[in-house]
Design a protein around this motif. Sequence first.
Motif, short mmCIF file in Angstrom:
data_model
loop_
_atom_site.label_atom_id
_atom_site.label_comp_id
_atom_site.label_asym_id
_atom_site.label_seq_id
_atom_site.Cartn_x
_atom_site.Cartn_y
_atom_site.Cartn_z
N THR A 170 -7.37 11.61 -2.09
CA THR A 170 -5.96 10.65 -2.80
C THR A 170 -5.03 10.49 -2.27
N ARG A 206 -2.92 3.45 -4.68
CA ARG A 206 -3.55 4.88 -4.39
C ARG A 206 -4.62 4.02 -3.73
N THR A 250 3.35 1.37 -7.08
CA THR A 250 2.61 1.92 -6.80
C THR A 250 0.59 2.20 -6.17
N SER A 259 -8.27 6.53 -2.91
CA SER A 259 -9.19 6.93 -3.34
C SER A 259 -10.11 7.74 -2.64
N PHE A 271 4.16 4.94 -2.64
CA PHE A 271 5.15 4.35 -3.90
C PHE A 271 5.84 3.69 -3.11
N GLU A 301 5.62 3.23 -12.09
CA GLU A 301 5.54 4.04 -12.33
C GLU A 301 6.94 4.84 -12.58
N THR A 359 -3.59 0.01 -8.21
CA THR A 359 -2.50 -0.39 -8.26
C THR A 359 -1.76 0.18 -9.73
N ARG A 369 -1.14 8.21 -2.38
CA ARG A 369 0.04 7.72 -3.33
C ARG A 369 1.08 7.26 -2.38
#
Length: 666
Positions: free
Chosen positions: A515, A457, A455, A459, A519, A436, A433, A517
């Motif tokens: 990955t 993420r 965010t 992965s 938002f 941004e 986390t 992400r």
Amino acid sequence: MPGVYLVLTADEAYTMVAISEERLRVTMTRRDEVIGKRLFEVYTDDPSHPDAQGVAALRASLQEVVASGRTQRMSNVRYSLKRPDEDGGGFAEHYWDVINAPVLGADGKVRYIIHRAEDVTQLLQSQEHTRNRLRQSDERLNAALLASGTGTFYWELASNRLDMDVAMQRLVGLQGAAELTLDALLQRVHRDDRPGIIAQCERCADLGEDFEMQFRVQLSRAGLRWLFVKAQTFHDTDGRQSYLVGACMDITSHKRTEQALHRLNETLEQRVNEEVAARASAEAALRQSQKMEAVGQLTGGLAHDFNNLLAGIIGSLELIDLRVQQGRTGELARYLEAALGSASRATALTHRLLAFARQQTLDPSPTDVNGLVAGMMELLQRTTGPLVEFHNEADARLWLTLCDANQLENALLNLTLNARDAMPHGGRLTLATGNESLEQNAASRFGLAPGDYVTLRVSDTGTGIAPEKLSYVFDPFFTTKPLGEGTGLGLSMVYGFAKQSGGGVHIESSPGGTTVRLFLPRHFGEIRTSIVQNEAPCIPERRQGRTVLVVDDEPNVRMLVVEVMQELGHQVLAAACGAGALERLGEAREVDLLISDIGLAGGMNGRQLADAARRARPELKVLFITGYAEEAVLERSGLHLDYEVLVKPFSIQALEDKVQAMFEVN
């Protein structure tokens, strides 16, 4: 159109949009070196450059064309060609006669400028050479050399006698004439041009002016010929005008070019509009084709999945009917379970489609993503299995976000399952986390509005996604998994949820892993917490005898809700539209709960009905049952909820629990 020309835009940039092949050949340039460039990126107007004066005059001429809308001409403009000179270095000097002609739009304004140039370097060099020879020899001989290769003449003012070389005689159609005089020449000149020539000749004789004029001569076979005459007046030793020496040039091709430019000016706008319209039509047809292809994929996937689910539901119901007729009621539970299971999967499929379409009903609240991820870790680890190694990288200063926590959990679960499937032999899965703040450029890259985002993420170290498939992963029913292993709605649901929440999704993939992400917009409020009682929770008894008004324009749904309310022991009123519901409210002595669909027939939606009902009964409880979100209707009042929502389709137990909970709240 033949010739040495450029087509420029009529603005301050003077962008070059077209160029003739002859122009490319003469200037030894390539089309890609000039098309799309500003004119003065090529014709530098740097004051230190040797061509600066000519380029400055060119700029002034173009500005005059735009301002006046009239053709401008320039003579002897210097521009050095990019061509080695005789010494093998530098650039060769060239001079040009220039015509800058406007191309007008339908509104009468100048849209383009056609810049046509003729290399007159040799002519100027010849004139310079002639002037040098004139200083050394006879003026008449020098005059003949003034325009070598063109017609030359000598006009003696006192005797009105003309002396023409053979080239000049051919130009005016007087070859072989017994006597050459000005009057004989005027007989060949077009009658509309004669007054101008006579006036010019009088000024030369009386005032000593030089002669320069364009005129037409009528030839018996060749028709009209345009000539350009330039002559210089010379004086005798007493200072009186004595004679003129000049040259004559055939400019018929130039005039034809001007006429062609004029015709182009009249038709260019129309042709451009037709071309733009044709291109727009082709692009619209392409977009429609792509849209229909996407719709075909969507409906095909829907039909396939719903046919499977409906087969389970219809088949189970038919078997129930058959077993009831046979009196074999002991087997009904198995068929009921199968039908309900198919119906539940259909409900989940519908919710995923609504998520992709950003039409699902969301219940946003301030959410701590770190806490949500931590609370799901045990479930995620059990789901992915022992071969997947988990890493949780949580930002300790993570902002809050405003979203539907249940939908965020579903999104995280979907992303985790996708990551697991991409690592069939195990690997590492990272949940991270962060905060941004995106400026305009960064936000545009992710398809977001500038601002602050939380965010999440996900992965993995799996097989990755092929580049040609990466742009399709958020499309409904698109999946990279083998046939039968995935509906193709997981990522589309995540995409729809993120967009509906005011955020977005970005995916990157390579053979070493993927990955994703997520938002979500930052929330500046606080998390609402409920008061936890120390005592053991008290389960209240069901209170019966309440009055419930049920409003739905779908008869089967209305019947279902009415019967459930009656099973709970409540008195039930029913209506199919808002107007009928208001009549029932007016007739009833007491109504404790309004259960209404949001999208009602008859011009009044559910929220409008609820507002009207509460004006008469301020304490009326409201439960909306809906299949999708209507943001203009589902508004919140103040800082608390003024209604409850139950999403269709729902189970009987969910309806009972929701109604019972609403009656238990004071």
